[in-house]
Structure formats: C-alpha cells, structure tokens
Design a protein around this motif. Structure first.
Motif, PDB file in Angstrom:
ATOM      1  N   THR A  27     -49.992  47.571 -98.863  1.00 45.97           N
ATOM      2  CA  THR A  27     -49.402  48.162 -97.665  1.00 45.97           C
ATOM      3  C   THR A  27     -49.459  49.682 -97.751  1.00 45.97           C
ATOM      4  OG1 THR A  27     -47.892  46.289 -97.389  1.00 45.97           O
ATOM      5  CG2 THR A  27     -47.308  48.322 -96.244  1.00 45.97           C
ATOM      6  N   VAL A  29     -47.892  53.129 -95.512  1.00 47.50           N
ATOM      7  CA  VAL A  29     -46.909  53.521 -94.509  1.00 47.50           C
ATOM      8  C   VAL A  29     -47.345  54.852 -93.913  1.00 47.50           C
ATOM      9  CG1 VAL A  29     -45.434  54.651 -96.232  1.00 47.50           C
ATOM     10  CG2 VAL A  29     -44.458  53.947 -94.047  1.00 47.50           C
ATOM     11  N   ASP A  50     -38.786  54.929 -94.491  1.00 52.51           N
ATOM     12  CA  ASP A  50     -40.109  54.939 -95.111  1.00 52.51           C
ATOM     13  C   ASP A  50     -40.489  53.616 -95.767  1.00 52.51           C
ATOM     14  OD1 ASP A  50     -38.543  54.881 -97.417  1.00 52.51           O
ATOM     15  OD2 ASP A  50     -38.687  57.030 -97.718  1.00 52.51           O
ATOM     16  N   GLY A  51     -39.580  52.638 -95.771  1.00 59.95           N
ATOM     17  CA  GLY A  51     -39.902  51.347 -96.361  1.00 59.95           C
ATOM     18  C   GLY A  51     -40.004  51.355 -97.866  1.00 59.95           C
ATOM     19  N   THR A  79     -45.757  50.462 -90.941  1.00 59.02           N
ATOM     20  CA  THR A  79     -46.448  49.939 -92.121  1.00 59.02           C
ATOM     21  C   THR A  79     -47.664  49.129 -91.688  1.00 59.02           C
ATOM     22  OG1 THR A  79     -45.118  47.905 -92.179  1.00 59.02           O
ATOM     23  CG2 THR A  79     -44.303  49.804 -93.438  1.00 59.02           C
ATOM     24  N   THR A  81     -50.221  46.298 -93.390  1.00 54.81           N
ATOM     25  CA  THR A  81     -50.388  45.392 -94.527  1.00 54.81           C
ATOM     26  C   THR A  81     -51.619  44.533 -94.338  1.00 54.81           C
ATOM     27  OG1 THR A  81     -47.975  45.308 -94.814  1.00 54.81           O
ATOM     28  CG2 THR A  81     -49.277  43.597 -95.912  1.00 54.81           C
ATOM     29  N   LYS A 124     -47.209  52.310 -99.874  1.00 54.97           N
ATOM     30  CA  LYS A 124     -45.855  51.795 -99.763  1.00 54.97           C
ATOM     31  C   LYS A 124     -45.130  51.954-101.100  1.00 54.97           C
ATOM     32  CE  LYS A 124     -43.045  47.855 -98.449  1.00 54.97           C
ATOM     33  NZ  LYS A 124     -42.988  46.439 -98.025  1.00 54.97           N
TER      34      LYS A 124
END
Length: 264
Positions: A27, A29, A50-51, A79, A81, A124
């Motif tokens: 992933t 971001v 921001d995950g 995001t 993925t 990520k």
C-alpha cells in the motif's frame, strides 16, 4: 522494515510524476488529489490521517486528521493497495513545475521536517505529522509559518518542490542562510532560526523581504529555486486587470504613455 517496501520510478523533467510499483497487498498513501493514473486491481480508499496506525482508535485518527488541518492540508488522505496477484503500478503527479524528491527515512534517522505543502506520497506506515518551531521568532516571522510537516518512519516518502532542487550537507558548525520560502526540507538535527536583514535600506528596498532562514549543521537540507508563493505572486502581478482598474497596459511602457496622455 515496519513500512511497506515499495519500488518506484520518477518520470519527466520539469513536470514530474512518480510511478510506484506495488507487490500484492502493498500500500502507498498519498495526498488527496495527487493521483495521476493506476492499473487494474489497485484498490483506492479515503482515510482519516495518514494510515500509519499510530494513535489508536477513532480518537487517534481524528487527532491525526486534525493536525493535518493545522498545516493547511485536507482532512483526508488516500491509500492505494494492490489487491491482485502480480505487480501493479500507481502514479502520482506534482501539482506545479518542479522536482519530486525520493527520501528514504531510514537513511535520515527516521525523521524529515518539510514545508507544509511539500508532501506528495509515501509507503504505508510513514507517519505524517506536524512540527512546531521552538523559537517564537521563527514562528511569527518565518515566512512559511512555524508549523511544518514531520515525516517519520523507516520507509520511502516523496516530497515535491518548485524549480530546481539542491541537496546540501552541512558540517558541524557550518551555516547556510536562505530565503524562508526556498527551504523545502531538512533533517531533524538541523538548527533552524530566523534572522533579520541588516540595514534599513536593504530591508526596505532589497526586494528579498525582512527575514531569512539560518540553517546550522550538522545535517542535510534541501533547497528549491522556485517557491510556489513566488511563482504565484509573479503570475498574479502579470494577470490582466479587472474592468475599472487603474492599471492599463499590464505595466508596459505603452500603458504608461497611455496614462500620461490622459487615456481612460
């Protein structure tokens, strides 16, 4: 590595974009609106913050998103993925002419401080937060504000800036004075302060503003030749005036003669 290990390729010269290669379940971001194109089996999701997973729970996510508001960014990030079985690619473009700088945070003690609008995308797990300048002078007179972005982690992050970018490594005790808008990013061990321009005539008529940034090593700094604020001010100054404006001829010699001759 706690962050996803992504591969990338930067295309272009003055209007660059970065193509990120994602393995299955990897992933990346990015800032909302940074997407240029993506292949099939790339799943896009809008998230708070921001995950990176730090902060814990809904409250932590809201706090992370709230910090982004202080830097002038959107509440949301996106995001991307790879949900397929093979490698897939997603590309992100810079919003104005300049360069994209890839930064491996693991090579910079896990932390980079950058201007608030410089972040473009990251693997990520990279945390995008805020960094307050400790000195009041820096905060009130820094030109770009005392709130900067803080990128933390051990993965790749991509930062964009205007014009040509130069990376300078400062030795212990070595200093560099730059226009406040030209600073793109710096490592966390750089001592950053604001100094006034000496001399009344220089300050008032020099055309470079009243303050400049002084950066002291050891550490690494990235400088841009064309801050977006400078580009925007030039475009605004050259834009056609609205009807009824006192300016004629876009500031040209012909326009000045038109005014002298009593032109309406």
């Amino acid at each position: 590595m706690n962050n996803h290990e992504i591969d990338y390729k930067i295309h272009g010269d003055d209007m660059q974009f970065v193509e990120v290669e994602l393995d299955p379940q990897e992933t990346v971001v990015a800032e909302a609106g940074a997407l240029m194109m993506m292949e099939d089996h790339i799943e896009m999701e809008t998230i708070f913050g921001d995950g990176s997973g730090s902060g814990g729970g809904l409250f932590g996510k809201i706090m992370g998103a709230g910090k982004r508001v202080l830097t002038g960014e959107s509440l949301f990030m996106t995001t991307f993925t790879n949900t397929g079985s093979g490698k897939r690619h997603v590309s992100f473009a810079s919003p104005y002419p300049g360069k994209i700088i890839p930064m491996d945070l693991s090579e910079h003690s896990g932390k980079i401080i950058c201007q608030k609008d410089a972040f473009l995308a990251a693997a990520k797990g990279v945390s995008v937060g805020i960094e307050f300048q400790r000195k009041l002078g820096t905060g009130f007179f820094g030109g770009e504000g005392f709130i900067m972005q803080k990128l933390e982690g051990d993965g790749l992050a991509f930062v964009h800036a205007g014009g040509t970018i130069i990376e300078k490594k400062l030795q212990p005790g070595e200093s560099l004075r730059v226009d406040t808008g030209c600073l793109v990013a710096m490592t966390h061990d750089i001592d950053y302060s604001i100094e006034t321009v000496k001399g009344v005539k220089t300050a008032l008529f020099g055309g470079e503003g009243l303050f400049f940034a002084t950066l002291r090593g050891p550490g690494t700094v990235w400088i841009q030749s064309l801050p977006f604020s400078r580009l925007a001010s030039r475009v605004f100054a050259s834009a056609p005036q609205m009807p009824g404006s006192s300016s004629k001829g876009e500031g040209s010699v012909a326009g000045g003669l038109f005014d002298l001759l009593g032109g309406k």
